[in-house]
Design an enzyme around this catalytic site. Sequence first.
Site, mmCIF file in Angstrom:
data_model
loop_
_atom_site.group_PDB
_atom_site.id
_atom_site.type_symbol
_atom_site.label_atom_id
_atom_site.label_comp_id
_atom_site.label_asym_id
_atom_site.label_seq_id
_atom_site.Cartn_x
_atom_site.Cartn_y
_atom_site.Cartn_z
ATOM 1 C CE LYS A 223 -3.238 -2.629 2.858
ATOM 2 N NZ LYS A 223 -2.298 -3.659 3.345
ATOM 3 C CG HIS B 216 -2.690 2.195 3.936
ATOM 4 N ND1 HIS B 216 -1.542 1.735 4.540
ATOM 5 C CD2 HIS B 216 -3.702 1.590 4.596
ATOM 6 C CE1 HIS B 216 -1.857 0.892 5.510
ATOM 7 N NE2 HIS B 216 -3.163 0.796 5.567
#
Length: 310
Positions: A78, A111
């Site tokens: 991420k 994220h």
Amino acid sequence: MSSIPSVKLNSGHSFPLIGLGTFGGVDAPHQVYEATKIALKAGYRHIDTAFVYQTEEAVGKAIKDSGIPREEIFVTTKLTESFHKPEHVQPAIELSLKNLGLDYVDLYLVHWPFATEFKGFKVSSHMTGPTTRVDVPIIDTWHAMEKLVDLGLAKSIGVSNFTIPLLDDILSKGKIAPAVNQVELHPYLAQEDLVQYSKQKGIILTAYAPLGNPGMAGKFGEKIDLLQDPVIIRLAEKYNKQPGQILLNWGLNRGYAVIPKSTNEERIKANLVYFKMDQEDIDDLVAFDKKQTIRAFNPVKILGPEYALF
């Protein structure tokens, strides 16, 4: 592994619906290395990590040491929120690839749906300490993510902690639709509207904290443990399974991926068990959410009212 269900992402790639989560604490790198080795040996082919978890190197070493061909393992990592400026996105994934010892990741996620101040290519996140929010439009970050697919650095791209309005914005302005949205999902946070929306849009959800979030608390501050809930225990008895297996398979039967985190070998193996549940039991647990006042993650407190999940 035929016993592990998988789906085809909108990018065309196969996505195993049971994975290993690798978020951890101070001893995470060592624990994650051992857990990932155990998981891969047990049959897992989906490993989820993130730059901010500081476990990418451990995951990469475990994959290398497993002897399993790279193309058989689905790896997710991420983009942390301090790297959202478009010029930082490619260097960020290149750093993650270096940590992992890989040439590409199967899935790269934004994220969080907000940006924080860039302080160099190091761990800097609201998850690790105070940060300063900055104005970087998500669509600008997303366009930089799309270029990673063209470069072959990520086979698929997606998001995490995104709500329906945020997804609508990307779908209306982006060239590539998110393949995955990773969010908190469990019977106390069923998010049925998001589940149905995602099915309509061809976006696969991944449930983090599928066994319940450790931060969950009742209205009087008491600790809440989904694994001890009488309804879950009753279903475990009905199916002759463990409570955790009920929670995971509730998600799988709803059509999304689950990434339970564990460093215990027996639990890692138990979390890989897949079975069908009766639709009435699935529906009962979806309705179960409406009776709860518990919310482990409330993005409104962090991001503002435009990020409301419910």
